[in-house]
Write an enzyme that holds these catalytic residues in place. Structure first.
Site, PDB file in Angstrom:
ATOM      1  N   LEU A  96       0.920  -1.115   0.112  1.00  0.00           N
ATOM      2  CA  LEU A  96      -0.087   0.006   0.063  1.00  0.00           C
ATOM      3  C   LEU A  96       0.959   1.092  -0.188  1.00  0.00           C
ATOM      4  O   LEU A  96       1.923   1.322   1.006  1.00  0.00           O
ATOM      5  CB  LEU A  96      -1.039   0.172   1.153  1.00  0.00           C
ATOM      6  CG  LEU A  96      -2.125  -1.021   1.255  1.00  0.00           C
ATOM      7  CD1 LEU A  96      -1.684  -2.135   1.756  1.00  0.00           C
ATOM      8  CD2 LEU A  96      -3.298  -0.345   1.761  1.00  0.00           C
ATOM      9  N   LYS A  97       0.736   2.187  -1.013  1.00  0.00           N
ATOM     10  CA  LYS A  97       1.396   3.425  -1.057  1.00  0.00           C
ATOM     11  C   LYS A  97       0.487   4.624  -0.632  1.00  0.00           C
ATOM     12  O   LYS A  97      -0.286   4.725  -1.365  1.00  0.00           O
ATOM     13  CB  LYS A  97       1.937   3.511  -2.650  1.00  0.00           C
ATOM     14  CG  LYS A  97       2.731   5.049  -2.630  1.00  0.00           C
ATOM     15  CD  LYS A  97       3.472   5.121  -3.703  1.00  0.00           C
ATOM     16  CE  LYS A  97       2.429   5.700  -4.919  1.00  0.00           C
ATOM     17  NZ  LYS A  97       3.070   6.197  -5.960  1.00  0.00           N
ATOM     18  N   ILE A  98       0.736   5.049   0.508  1.00  0.00           N
ATOM     19  CA  ILE A  98      -0.099   6.074   0.943  1.00  0.00           C
ATOM     20  C   ILE A  98       0.621   7.381   0.897  1.00  0.00           C
ATOM     21  O   ILE A  98       1.542   7.665   1.131  1.00  0.00           O
ATOM     22  CB  ILE A  98      -0.511   5.799   2.716  1.00  0.00           C
ATOM     23  CG1 ILE A  98      -0.712   4.394   2.762  1.00  0.00           C
ATOM     24  CG2 ILE A  98      -1.321   6.936   3.077  1.00  0.00           C
ATOM     25  CD1 ILE A  98      -1.957   3.979   2.327  1.00  0.00           C
TER      26      ILE A  98
END
Length: 303
Positions: free
Chosen positions: A164-166
């Site tokens: 997950l790239k937040i």
């Protein structure tokens, strides 16, 4: 240590001055990024100008990139699309070509057409059935609100959703909450936004970052020092590069990497397709003023 970690920058797309794809330039970009010490490479992302590429060009760039990298580092191929069937087809194509991971945003089109939480879940679930690891990109560009309960549910229930790239507002707080709720199911908590909040995000549990390819080698020590437990060294490395990151993020955008690589002889042209304007003289001059003391690989690679 999470399985996915380090610095995985986005590859810019090289065009000839007439706007056609520069195949040699795009191969040189791949080579430069490997020499920068990239732990992985992402292609066809927003910083690759994916929204200005035809489907045929996307396919050609994917093939060119994967063939040239030839397994030396993992490659992420971006497959975002509002239509689920198209996202699934792109995932199949990327897998068949040899991609290691696919990256996708929540389904959206323009400012008003946005997938509901259920539709977003279903799209990622269907892409997951292709059998290739997925990185979810939680970015302001989509305008889709992905709250922590939804992301945690997706991480727990969609087996292939590994990363997950937040990069939404308040990344560190969101990462911390997400890892507290579903950390065992997330193999790669990443941030983005050129690394502008990298220290806070790593303090919150990020193990990787997806920056531009402007100065990968200069940002990488922030990550490596932090992961090794030397926070003081990471903070010093972060303070050193932050002015240049800030200028890139706020004044240049994806044009920074192209201008840097043109200056460094990696590519022949920093051309951007209309309606993107060229980077202004003053912004470019300030970028070079901030980069030269850092001596990034991209600024001297082709000289």
């Amino acid at each position: 240590m999470k399985p996915y970690n380090g610095i995985w920058p986005v590859a810019p797309t090289a065009f000839n001055p007439d706007g056609t794809l520069d195949d040699d330039g795009n191969r040189r970009i791949m080579e430069c990024m490997i020499d920068q010490g990239s732990d992985g490479i992402c292609v066809l992302a927003n910083y690759s100008e994916q929204f200005l590429l035809s489907d045929a060009e996307r396919e050609a760039l994917t093939q060119l990139s994967l063939e040239h990298v030839a397994g030396r580092v993992p490659v992420i191929v971006t497959i975002s699309h509002f239509a689920t069937d198209i996202a699934v087809a792109r995932a199949h194509q990327a897998k068949e070509m040899g991609a290691d991971v696919v990256m996708m945003m929540a389904p959206y089109h323009g400012a008003l057409m946005k997938g509901t939480p259920a539709q977003t879940f279903e799209q990622f679930q269907r892409v997951g059935e292709v059998g290739i690891p997925i990185m979810l990109q939680d970015a302001p560009l989509s305008g889709v609100e992905l709250d922590v309960p939804l992301l945690a549910k997706m991480a727990r229930e969609i087996e292939m959703l590994k990363l997950l790239k937040i990069e939404s507002v308040g990344t560190a707080e969101k990462l911390r909450a997400l890892l507290a709720e579903a950390g065992d199911y997330i193999d790669g908590p990443f941030d983005g936004e050129e690394g502008i909040t990298l220290m806070a995000d790593m303090d919150a549990g990020a193990t990787g970052t997806m920056t531009s390819a402007t100065m990968t080698d200069q940002i990488k020590p922030v990550v490596t020092h932090h992961l090794s437990g030397d926070r003081d060294a990471a903070m010093a490395a972060y303070a050193r590069v932050l002015p240049a990151i800030n200028h890139e993020n706020r004044q240049c955008g994806f044009r920074a990497a192209k201008e840097t690589m043109k200056e460094g002889g990696v590519i022949k042209s920093a051309f951007c397709r209309h309606p993107i304007p060229p980077l202004g003289f003053e912004a470019r001059a300030a970028l070079m003023e901030l980069l030269r003391p850092l001596d990034p690989v991209a600024l001297r690679w082709g000289k």
